[in-house]
Write a protein that holds these residues in place. Sequence first.
Motif, short mmCIF file in Angstrom:
data_model
loop_
_atom_site.label_atom_id
_atom_site.label_comp_id
_atom_site.label_asym_id
_atom_site.label_seq_id
_atom_site.Cartn_x
_atom_site.Cartn_y
_atom_site.Cartn_z
N ASP A 23 47.28 -23.75 38.83
CA ASP A 23 46.02 -24.46 38.92
C ASP A 23 46.26 -25.91 39.36
O ASP A 23 47.40 -26.32 39.61
CB ASP A 23 45.24 -24.39 37.60
CG ASP A 23 45.97 -25.07 36.44
OD1 ASP A 23 46.82 -25.95 36.68
OD2 ASP A 23 45.68 -24.72 35.28
N ASP A 24 45.19 -26.69 39.45
CA ASP A 24 45.31 -28.05 39.97
C ASP A 24 46.20 -28.95 39.12
O ASP A 24 46.78 -29.91 39.62
CB ASP A 24 43.91 -28.69 40.08
CG ASP A 24 43.07 -28.04 41.17
OD1 ASP A 24 43.66 -27.35 42.02
OD2 ASP A 24 41.84 -28.21 41.16
N SER A 25 46.31 -28.63 37.83
CA SER A 25 47.14 -29.45 36.96
C SER A 25 48.60 -28.99 36.95
O SER A 25 49.43 -29.56 36.23
CB SER A 25 46.59 -29.41 35.52
OG SER A 25 46.67 -28.10 35.00
N GLY A 26 48.89 -27.96 37.75
CA GLY A 26 50.27 -27.48 37.81
C GLY A 26 50.62 -26.43 36.79
O GLY A 26 51.78 -26.04 36.67
N GLN A 27 49.62 -25.95 36.03
CA GLN A 27 49.85 -24.90 35.04
C GLN A 27 49.67 -23.53 35.69
O GLN A 27 48.83 -23.35 36.57
CB GLN A 27 48.89 -25.05 33.86
CG GLN A 27 49.02 -26.38 33.14
CD GLN A 27 50.42 -26.62 32.59
OE1 GLN A 27 50.96 -25.77 31.89
NE2 GLN A 27 50.99 -27.77 32.92
N LEU A 28 50.47 -22.58 35.24
CA LEU A 28 50.34 -21.23 35.77
C LEU A 28 48.96 -20.63 35.46
O LEU A 28 48.45 -20.80 34.36
CB LEU A 28 51.42 -20.32 35.18
CG LEU A 28 52.82 -20.46 35.79
CD1 LEU A 28 53.86 -19.83 34.87
CD2 LEU A 28 52.86 -19.80 37.17
N ARG A 29 48.39 -19.98 36.43
CA ARG A 29 47.15 -19.25 36.18
C ARG A 29 47.46 -18.07 35.26
O ARG A 29 48.58 -17.53 35.27
CB ARG A 29 46.54 -18.78 37.50
CG ARG A 29 46.17 -19.93 38.43
CD ARG A 29 45.40 -19.46 39.65
NE ARG A 29 45.22 -20.56 40.59
CZ ARG A 29 44.28 -21.49 40.49
NH1 ARG A 29 43.42 -21.45 39.47
NH2 ARG A 29 44.18 -22.46 41.38
N PRO A 30 46.48 -17.64 34.44
CA PRO A 30 46.76 -16.59 33.45
C PRO A 30 47.43 -15.34 34.02
O PRO A 30 48.36 -14.81 33.42
CB PRO A 30 45.37 -16.28 32.88
CG PRO A 30 44.62 -17.57 33.04
CD PRO A 30 45.11 -18.17 34.33
N GLY A 31 46.96 -14.88 35.17
CA GLY A 31 47.52 -13.65 35.74
C GLY A 31 48.95 -13.77 36.22
O GLY A 31 49.65 -12.76 36.37
N SER A 32 49.40 -15.00 36.47
CA SER A 32 50.76 -15.20 37.00
C SER A 32 51.79 -15.50 35.92
O SER A 32 52.99 -15.58 36.22
CB SER A 32 50.74 -16.35 38.01
OG SER A 32 49.93 -16.03 39.12
N ARG A 33 51.36 -15.67 34.68
CA ARG A 33 52.29 -16.13 33.65
C ARG A 33 53.42 -15.13 33.39
O ARG A 33 54.60 -15.51 33.33
CB ARG A 33 51.52 -16.41 32.35
CG ARG A 33 50.72 -17.71 32.42
CD ARG A 33 49.86 -17.89 31.19
NE ARG A 33 48.95 -19.03 31.36
CZ ARG A 33 47.83 -19.19 30.70
NH1 ARG A 33 47.46 -18.28 29.80
NH2 ARG A 33 47.06 -20.23 30.91
#
Length: 483
Positions: A23-33
């Motif tokens: 996402d924009d903040s650099g956190q992994l999107r839920p599906g990619s974790r």
Amino acid sequence: MTMASASLSLDYRVESFYDEAFDDSGQLRPGSRLLFECLSSFAPGDVAKHQQAAEAAMYRMGVTFAVSGGEQGAERIIPFDIVPRVIEAREWQILERGLKQRAHALNLFIGDVYGDQRVIKDRIVPADLVLSAPTYRSACRGLKVPRGIWNHVSGTDIIRDRDGQFYVLEDNLRCPSGVSYMLENRRVLKRVLPRAFDVSRVRAVEDYPGRLLDVLEYLAPWSGAGARAVVLTPGLYNSAYFEHAFLARQMGVDLVEGRDLIVQNALVYMRTTRGPVRVDVIYRRIDDDFLDPLTFRPDSLLGVPGLMDAYRAGNVALANAPGTGIGDDKALYAYIPQIIRYYLGEDPILANVPTYLCSRPEDRRHVLARLKEMVVKATDGSGGYGMMIGPCAAAAERAAFRERILAHPRQYIAQPVLALSRAPIVVDGHFEGRHVDLRPYVLYGRDIHVVPGALTRVALIKGSLVVNSSQGGGSKDTWVLQG
């Protein structure tokens, strides 16, 4: 954005584009974790080794495409990136509904264009735009196609802009290619990354050949078991020959060229060592122009003389139907939202990219004044050819396209340059973002089925927006997650 682990370093910059994994903040999107947790557990250098193993598997399997231009008949292994693109279930539901809606409306449109032409009489679509389309086939007027279905196989190109919304870039209804790469990508990745695949709960795509065969048998001129289907290819030197042979093998049907088929008394037969054998359904991977020299191009050596007579008589089925290309003309694409509303009484679920028709004077003036900001496409172009990306084009190229537009305005459309979404790829053992698009496949038989996966094409050249394999692009496996 920097994400590090004790093993593999995941240094990755999101930048200003929509990213499929972060996402924009650099956190992994839920599906990619789960996927990236598996990747981050690898020892340093292991991802590069897995990438090399995947490429070696592609080479052994002969997953190739032929290159137009340059060295005559050159074939290449299609570049493949090991990091899959992940699409979450809720997003896929939107795509699935939108693609079914689009396939249904386009089927009604094609049948109407070659039938009563209500869409023209009611002034939803201009008559001259239809009749001047290079894909319009006057020989198909009045055709009664099996089961009333024209577009049995569709490959719709989808992109995501900076806002994260899906847009349809173009429809491919004639001989859409790439499904073999989708299937082979999955086969390779399940071998190379089995643990990541298992924990991510990925929907299956392997039943595509069986579903395609079901569609073909559904079209047979007579009901009952035993309908004989074949795949008709232009031959070994066609750029998609690997796919033609692959699909024939996976379906368990014969791969034939035009010279292998004959028409007698409006019936189609395949030449065999045991004598002629009746053919009921042809999945043709030959363009309309070359299909039957008695109806279309008389100089064609690839087609089957008399095939259209057998088709009109209802003695053989063709998928996709001749004339289907009118539904993916790049100028008529601009009218798809109106076409959906006209035939279905619904608003489009998937948006079009804003499109300017150079045949319209006001659109043409707008495009010529902003060539540096536009993507200009030839309405009969494909594979990334016949296209100019304004911001990347030299002044001489823009000047040449200006002259072409002025000389043949019907042959060109223009669209604003979109910031295609990006996804991580492996580059020298670490991850970098590259622009991607998406080609899902739709089968239209007893019902409309959207394969829960797709071919993700990747612009492997840094900063490039051209994803076509013929123009330096590659591909990824696409993981649609279970709900």
